[in-house]
Design an enzyme around this catalytic site. Structure first.
Site, PDB file in Angstrom:
ATOM      1  N   ASP A 174      -8.104  -5.098   0.038  1.00  0.00           N
ATOM      2  CA  ASP A 174      -8.711  -5.934  -0.997  1.00  0.00           C
ATOM      3  C   ASP A 174      -8.226  -7.366  -1.017  1.00  0.00           C
ATOM      4  OD1 ASP A 174     -10.645  -4.334  -2.017  1.00  0.00           O
ATOM      5  OD2 ASP A 174      -9.174  -3.105  -3.043  1.00  0.00           O
ATOM      6  N   HIS A 197       0.849  -1.178   0.000  1.00  0.00           N
ATOM      7  CA  HIS A 197       0.000   0.000   0.000  1.00  0.00           C
ATOM      8  C   HIS A 197       0.887   1.231   0.000  1.00  0.00           C
ATOM      9  CE1 HIS A 197      -3.063   2.883   1.112  1.00  0.00           C
ATOM     10  NE2 HIS A 197      -3.917   1.992   0.682  1.00  0.00           N
TER      11      HIS A 197
HETATM   12  N1  ACO Z   1       4.200  -7.775  -4.850  1.00  0.00           N
HETATM   13  C1  ACO Z   1       5.541  -7.802  -4.980  1.00  0.00           C
HETATM   14  N2  ACO Z   1       6.336  -6.724  -4.816  1.00  0.00           N
HETATM   15  C2  ACO Z   1       5.747  -5.579  -4.495  1.00  0.00           C
HETATM   16  C3  ACO Z   1       4.344  -5.458  -4.328  1.00  0.00           C
HETATM   17  C4  ACO Z   1       3.569  -6.612  -4.515  1.00  0.00           C
HETATM   18  N3  ACO Z   1       2.243  -6.556  -4.371  1.00  0.00           N
HETATM   19  N4  ACO Z   1       4.025  -4.175  -4.006  1.00  0.00           N
HETATM   20  C5  ACO Z   1       5.184  -3.517  -3.973  1.00  0.00           C
HETATM   21  N5  ACO Z   1       6.241  -4.346  -4.272  1.00  0.00           N
HETATM   22  C6  ACO Z   1       7.657  -3.999  -4.272  1.00  0.00           C
HETATM   23  C7  ACO Z   1       8.026  -3.204  -5.517  1.00  0.00           C
HETATM   24  O1  ACO Z   1       8.449  -4.055  -6.570  1.00  0.00           O
HETATM   25  C8  ACO Z   1       9.131  -2.334  -4.987  1.00  0.00           C
HETATM   26  O2  ACO Z   1      10.307  -3.146  -4.868  1.00  0.00           O
HETATM   27  P1  ACO Z   1      11.778  -2.492  -5.075  1.00  0.00           P
HETATM   28  O3  ACO Z   1      11.923  -1.484  -3.968  1.00  0.00           O
HETATM   29  O4  ACO Z   1      12.704  -3.650  -4.977  1.00  0.00           O
HETATM   30  O5  ACO Z   1      11.751  -1.866  -6.442  1.00  0.00           O
HETATM   31  C9  ACO Z   1       8.697  -1.998  -3.558  1.00  0.00           C
HETATM   32  O6  ACO Z   1       7.872  -3.116  -3.168  1.00  0.00           O
HETATM   33  C10 ACO Z   1       7.892  -0.709  -3.438  1.00  0.00           C
HETATM   34  O7  ACO Z   1       6.792  -0.770  -4.358  1.00  0.00           O
HETATM   35  P2  ACO Z   1       6.177   0.479  -5.128  1.00  0.00           P
HETATM   36  O8  ACO Z   1       5.437  -0.005  -6.328  1.00  0.00           O
HETATM   37  O9  ACO Z   1       7.256   1.507  -5.343  1.00  0.00           O
HETATM   38  O10 ACO Z   1       5.195   1.042  -4.039  1.00  0.00           O
HETATM   39  P3  ACO Z   1       4.004   2.042  -4.321  1.00  0.00           P
HETATM   40  O11 ACO Z   1       3.717   2.729  -3.037  1.00  0.00           O
HETATM   41  O12 ACO Z   1       4.294   2.892  -5.517  1.00  0.00           O
HETATM   42  O13 ACO Z   1       2.786   1.087  -4.754  1.00  0.00           O
HETATM   43  C11 ACO Z   1       0.950  -0.403  -4.646  1.00  0.00           C
HETATM   44  C12 ACO Z   1       1.801   0.645  -3.887  1.00  0.00           C
HETATM   45  C13 ACO Z   1       0.534   0.157  -6.016  1.00  0.00           C
HETATM   46  C14 ACO Z   1      -0.317  -0.672  -3.857  1.00  0.00           C
HETATM   47  C15 ACO Z   1       1.788  -1.696  -4.809  1.00  0.00           C
HETATM   48  O14 ACO Z   1       2.146  -2.206  -3.541  1.00  0.00           O
HETATM   49  C16 ACO Z   1       1.059  -2.789  -5.618  1.00  0.00           C
HETATM   50  O15 ACO Z   1       1.159  -2.772  -6.864  1.00  0.00           O
HETATM   51  N6  ACO Z   1       0.337  -3.708  -4.936  1.00  0.00           N
HETATM   52  C17 ACO Z   1      -0.442  -4.723  -5.640  1.00  0.00           C
HETATM   53  C18 ACO Z   1      -1.744  -4.126  -6.149  1.00  0.00           C
HETATM   54  C19 ACO Z   1      -2.738  -3.856  -5.028  1.00  0.00           C
HETATM   55  O16 ACO Z   1      -2.994  -4.694  -4.185  1.00  0.00           O
HETATM   56  N7  ACO Z   1      -3.339  -2.653  -5.095  1.00  0.00           N
HETATM   57  C20 ACO Z   1      -4.395  -2.262  -4.130  1.00  0.00           C
HETATM   58  C21 ACO Z   1      -3.930  -1.141  -3.270  1.00  0.00           C
HETATM   59  S1  ACO Z   1      -5.139  -0.784  -2.036  1.00  0.00           S
HETATM   60  C22 ACO Z   1      -6.310   0.107  -2.818  1.00  0.00           C
HETATM   61  O17 ACO Z   1      -6.123   0.759  -3.815  1.00  0.00           O
HETATM   62  C23 ACO Z   1      -7.595   0.043  -2.230  1.00  0.00           C
END
Ligand code: ACO
Length: 428
Positions: free
Chosen positions: A364, A307
């Protein structure tokens, strides 16, 4: 702590005031930055460090896992309030008295009839169209059926627009689902509670009396409350920025629905269930999918994990996990997908990759399991999220307009070509 921040650019010092929120959040007020520095701007892709507004609606502390609407904790609201009370709280700032709530509900019911011509629009979509595309279009279409734009200086006009959308949106949600399922597009039942009516409108069959199930009503109430607002997320920021051009309420909400659709935001609930299904079909090997999620060469992400703001736990996920157990037990459903979800969660919570990046289950991760238990088709999950988020979007739109916020218009840093002489086509 000083009440100013000092920025030195090219040997020149500039001071900027600090703004302190009611929970001691500190922000540097850079409203005058470009003026005093001769055009220097800031860059912050994804707005990870940028506050777009001051807001009195929702407080969340991602480190401590706190979420409050208008000061009330999400745990208290999920346990003690119903969705309509929470909607009133978000939009008008205070919990309603019994009289206020009754009037609010009566006014919503009064405005819940949708123009019959909307059915023609629904019927013109292919049956297989994604419900998020349909509901976004229908919300936008409401503007054409209710052309007078909201006079935001009039409390009455504002109130009328709010009860109108809260009345009509559940009908559009139900019709969107029923059309997919080949069921007749009926109206609601005036004698029911707001959430009971939503369930009946969605599921009533033409050949049977609809019997309310208290467990489902309570579970949906809870899910809608948990989704009702989440401060400046992608869809809410969209609603505010579209509304900042003085586009109408329905048009702004339609844009918010489109923003919510993406799998990195509201679309995650559908993506989670599809992922869990795929893992089950593939033999239930959660370790394989954990490895894929960690592999930087593999685009796969563990949907429902991580998140932007919560870096400890998502308080909504805690409540939903318990609700998922209760609902499935009450309905007598043994869903292997719930076991896969719990297995994945356990592995991730003990895995260095996820621990280091502070990736925890979000709201979610478990919501889709409940929706599935209720009999809601997977493509409708994000629409259910939109139904819950509606009061939050309305509250944020209203706050933005009443605070007379300027039109949203970010800056950029241009990295393209410098001036070039135009070449005629035969010289390129
Ligand atoms: N699975 C694996 N790796 C992940 C995940 C995941 N679900 N989420 C983040 N990471 C990793 C990224 O690859 C990144 O790794 P790095 O530092 O080695 O490059 C690090 O964790 C940080 O991730 P970001 O994408 O930079 O974090 P950001 O805050 O931009 O994104 C997000 C948050 C979009 C929710 C992300 O965690 C994600 O894509 N999650 C899966 C989709 C999801 O569940 N979305 C619902 C969010 S809740 C809502 O909207 C109600």
């Amino acid at each position: 702590m000083s009440d100013k921040a000092t920025l030195e650019i090219k040997g020149q010092k500039h001071e900027f005031p600090l703004i302190v929120g009611s929970e001691d959040e500190v922000a540097i007020d850079i409203k005058t930055l470009r003026g005093v520095t001769g055009g220097v701007t800031t860059i912050d892709p994804g707005f990870k460090n940028t506050g777009s507004c001051e807001s009195g609606i929702t407080f969340l502390d991602g480190e401590k896992g706190i979420l409050r609407y208008r000061g009330y904790s999400i745990e208290d609201l999920a346990e003690k309030a119903d969705f309509l009370e929470v909607a009133y709280l978000l939009i008008f700032g205070e919990l309603p008295t019994k009289e206020q709530l009754d009037k609010f509900h009566a006014d919503i019911k009064e405005k819940s009839v949708v123009d019959e011509d909307i059915k023609k629009i629904i019927e013109s979509f292919p049956k297989a169209a994604h419900p998020m595309g349909v509901i976004s279009s229908l919300t936008s279409a409401l503007t054409s059926f209710n052309p007078s734009s909201v006079d935001v200086s009039s409390d009455e006009a504002m109130y009328n627009a709010i009860v109108k959308i809260l009345g009509k949106f559940p009908v559009l949600v139900a019709w969107t689902m029923r059309r997919r399922m080949g069921l007749p597009l009926d109206y609601g039942d005036d004698s029911l509670g707001y959430v009971e009516n939503i369930l009946k409108m969605m599921f009533k069959r033409p050949d049977k009396e609809y019997v309310q199930n208290r467990v489902l009503v309570d579970a949906l109430d809870k899910l809608l409350i948990l989704h009702a607002d989440h401060e400046q997320n992608c869809s809410t920021s969209t609603v505010r920025i579209v509304g900042s051009s003085h586009a109408g309420l329905f048009a702004s909400l339609s844009a918010g629905i489109s923003a919510l659709w993406g799998p990195l935001h509201g679309g995650a609930n559908q993506a989670v269930l599809e992922m869990l299904e795929a893992i089950k079909e593939d033999g239930g090997d959660t370790k394989k999918y954990m490895a894929k999620a960690k592999d930087k060469e593999d685009p796969f992400r563990l949907m429902g994990f991580g998140h932007r703001v919560y870096k400890n736990f998502d308080p909504r996920a805690k409540i939903i996990k318990v609700a998922a157990d209760e609902v499935l037990a009450d309905l007598g459903i043994e869903d292997p997908i719930l076991d896969i979800a719990k297995g994945l969660e356990q592995e991730a919570l003990n895995d260095e990759y996820f621990v280091k990046r502070k990736l925890y289950p979000n709201v979610d991760f478990y919501s889709g399991i409940i929706y599935r238990g209720m009999g809601i088709p997977v493509e409708m999950f994000t629409v259910m999220f939109a139904l819950g988020r509606l009061p939050g979007w309305i509250a944020q739109w209203k706050e933005m307009r009443l605070r007379k916020e300027p039109i949203g218009r970010p800056r950029q840093v241009y990295t393209g070509e410098n001036f070039r002489e135009f070449k005629s086509i035969n010289k390129r």
